[in-house]
Enzyme design. Structure first.
Site, PDB file in Angstrom:
ATOM      1  N   GLU A  95       3.682  -8.158 -25.149  1.00 15.59           N
ATOM      2  CA  GLU A  95       4.258  -6.813 -25.235  1.00 15.59           C
ATOM      3  C   GLU A  95       5.529  -6.693 -24.393  1.00 15.59           C
ATOM      4  OE1 GLU A  95       0.084  -4.343 -25.586  1.00 15.59           O
ATOM      5  OE2 GLU A  95       0.649  -5.199 -23.679  1.00 15.59           O
ATOM      6  N   THR A 103     -12.982  -5.080 -18.176  1.00 12.41           N
ATOM      7  CA  THR A 103     -13.390  -6.286 -18.888  1.00 12.41           C
ATOM      8  C   THR A 103     -12.290  -6.699 -19.863  1.00 12.41           C
ATOM      9  OG1 THR A 103     -14.431  -5.095 -20.732  1.00 12.41           O
ATOM     10  CG2 THR A 103     -15.794  -5.496 -18.783  1.00 12.41           C
ATOM     11  N   ASP A 141      -7.163  -1.633 -24.036  1.00  8.20           N
ATOM     12  CA  ASP A 141      -5.729  -1.365 -24.002  1.00  8.20           C
ATOM     13  C   ASP A 141      -4.982  -1.961 -25.188  1.00  8.20           C
ATOM     14  OD1 ASP A 141      -5.991  -3.986 -23.285  1.00  8.20           O
ATOM     15  OD2 ASP A 141      -4.900  -3.869 -21.410  1.00  8.20           O
ATOM     16  N   SER A 191      -6.927   4.509 -19.251  1.00  9.60           N
ATOM     17  CA  SER A 191      -5.701   3.802 -18.852  1.00  9.60           C
ATOM     18  C   SER A 191      -5.368   2.664 -19.815  1.00  9.60           C
ATOM     19  CB  SER A 191      -5.903   3.231 -17.445  1.00  9.60           C
ATOM     20  OG  SER A 191      -5.006   2.187 -17.195  1.00  9.60           O
TER      21      SER A 191
END
Ligand SMILES: NC(=O)c1ccc[n+]([C@@H]2O[C@H](COP(=O)([O-])OP(=O)(O)OC[C@H]3O[C@@H](n4cnc5c(N)ncnc54)[C@H](O)[C@@H]3O)[C@@H](O)[C@H]2O)c1
Length: 373
Positions: free
Chosen positions: A76, A221, A247, A312
């Site tokens: 990313e 994790t 995420d 988050s």
């Protein structure tokens, strides 16, 4: 620089000019910086930089990060800018990496001056990402965790785990951690590290056991699949959940029933709705942006029985703030390497001439960023 064939005068003439140089903070320099200041001081300072930037959120150019997905993971780019400074981070997430001795997450990033486009700083960001992620989590925890919280469950005991524990101690007063990981070796490593830092540590045999008696539940994790680290029955009234491992699209940690009972706080909704736990909910499910709470525009925790969730995923402004902190430390004398990174011809339009003259001056001058005499 190989200047053995040059006279001292021509070696000096070929030395890169000040404009060619960009400070580079290596992993070694970052470790020196953190160990010299003390990690909890650094975490508190990072949280203050992040808070300051979140409070002026509307001043930033914002975009969801640009992700390149593969079967193994994701790479990313995370850009953002204010009127004066541009920043970006390169970061990967490869949950299978630790099997071959690689980190799951590695990163580097830079800041540049908006006025000229010239880079101001190049830095390692693998350590810095762990630090800024933990600082952001604890900043949210300070607003959302129930009053008097002392015990945190830490599920997933990999690279991020100890940083999360230390940030929650520094900012929220957590003194006891209850650890669980599907790999007992990871838990043993985290227990060793955290006991050495003065934590009360309880190693647990299951996620269910880890959440017992904890007021804050942190999930960190790494799994590429939809995972269910916490189920609805594991989350009682008044708990704060700090979910950092979900995420990416298809990579979540919480059962959706938990999300329906929780007040959800996020960084940047256009990114979190694609990557966070809330990808499991309707696209218009109400969420509160963390910056609004920090700026006093929205409420944090409303009552003692509320379940709060910081969903988050990591946003570019946190990296920008962290790099800003590192640049301030470099300017105050922190260790770094000046890198000869930018070509600086005497005549800015004669880049080609600089190259030709360097070739004529001999092979050693090819390493110079400055025009040859
Ligand atoms: N939100 C953010 O800003 C942010 C920043 C950095 C990393 N992350 C994410 O945090 C996660 C952890 O990163 P890391 O660098 O510590 O990874 P890591 O690979 O070092 O550690 C992950 C740990 O999770 C454990 N694990 C996997 N599945 C589990 C399960 N079902 N139950 C319990 N433990 C389990 C693994 O055994 C491993 O020890 C990753 O998913 C990463 O992408 C998020």
């Amino acid at each position: 620089m190989n200047d053995m064939t040059l006279s001292p005068a021509s070696a000096e003439a070929l030395a890169p000019s000040a404009l060619a140089m960009v400070p580079f903070v290596s992993v070694g320099d970052m470790m020196r910086l953190v160990n010299a200041a003390g990690i909890e001081t650094v975490l508190r300072d990072l949280a203050a930089y992040i808070e300051a930037d979140f409070r002026r959120w509307p001043e930033f150019d914002k975009t969801p990060r640009i992700a390149s997905h593969s079967r193994e993971g994701v790479i990313e780019l995370m850009p953002t800018a204010d009127a004066e400074t541009y920043g970006f981070k390169y970061v990967n997430g490869h949950p299978g990496n630790t099997r071959t001795g690689h980190q799951t997450v590695t990163a580097f990033g830079m800041l540049a001056a908006v006025a000229t486009g010239y880079p101001l700083l190049l830095s390692e960001m693998t350590l810095l990402t762990a630090l800024r992620t933990a600082a952001t989590s604890a900043l949210a925890g300070r607003l959302l965790a129930p009053e008097g919280a002392e015990v945190m469950a830490l599920i997933g005991n990999g690279a991020q785990c100890e940083f999360q524990a230390l940030a929650f101690r520094a900012l929220c007063g957590i003194g006891t951690v209850r650890l669980f990981d599907i790999d007992p070796a990871a838990t043993a490593k985290a227990a060793r590290n955290l006991r050495a830092q003065g934590f009360e540590v309880v190693c647990c045999r299951s996620a269910e056991a880890a959440v017992e008696g904890a007021q804050v539940l942190t999930t960190c994790t790494a799994d590429k699949q939809y995972a269910t680290i916490l189920t609805d029955n594991m989350v009682g009234a008044g708990i704060h959940i700090n979910a950092i491992g979900g995420d990416c699209p298809g990579k979540t940690e919480l059962h959706p029933d938990i999300l329906r009972r929780a007040a959800i706080f996020v960084e940047y909704p256009p990114q979190t709705r694609v990557e966070g736990e809330i990808q499991q909910l309707a696209p218009d499910h109400p969420v509160t942006e963390l910056w609004e709470v920090l700026a006093g525009r929205a409420e944090g925790r409303c009552d003692a029985r509320q379940i709060t969730l910081f969903d988050s995923v990591g946003f570019a402004i946190e990296d920008f703030s962290a790099l800003r902190y590192v640049l301030d430390r470099v300017r105050a004398g922190a260790a770094h390497l000046p890198l000869d990174m930018l070509a600086d011809p005497d005549d800015p339009r004669d880049l080609f001439g600089m190259l030709r003259r360097a070739g004529a001056a001999g092979p050693a001058s090819a390493v110079s960023g400055r025009d040859a005499p």
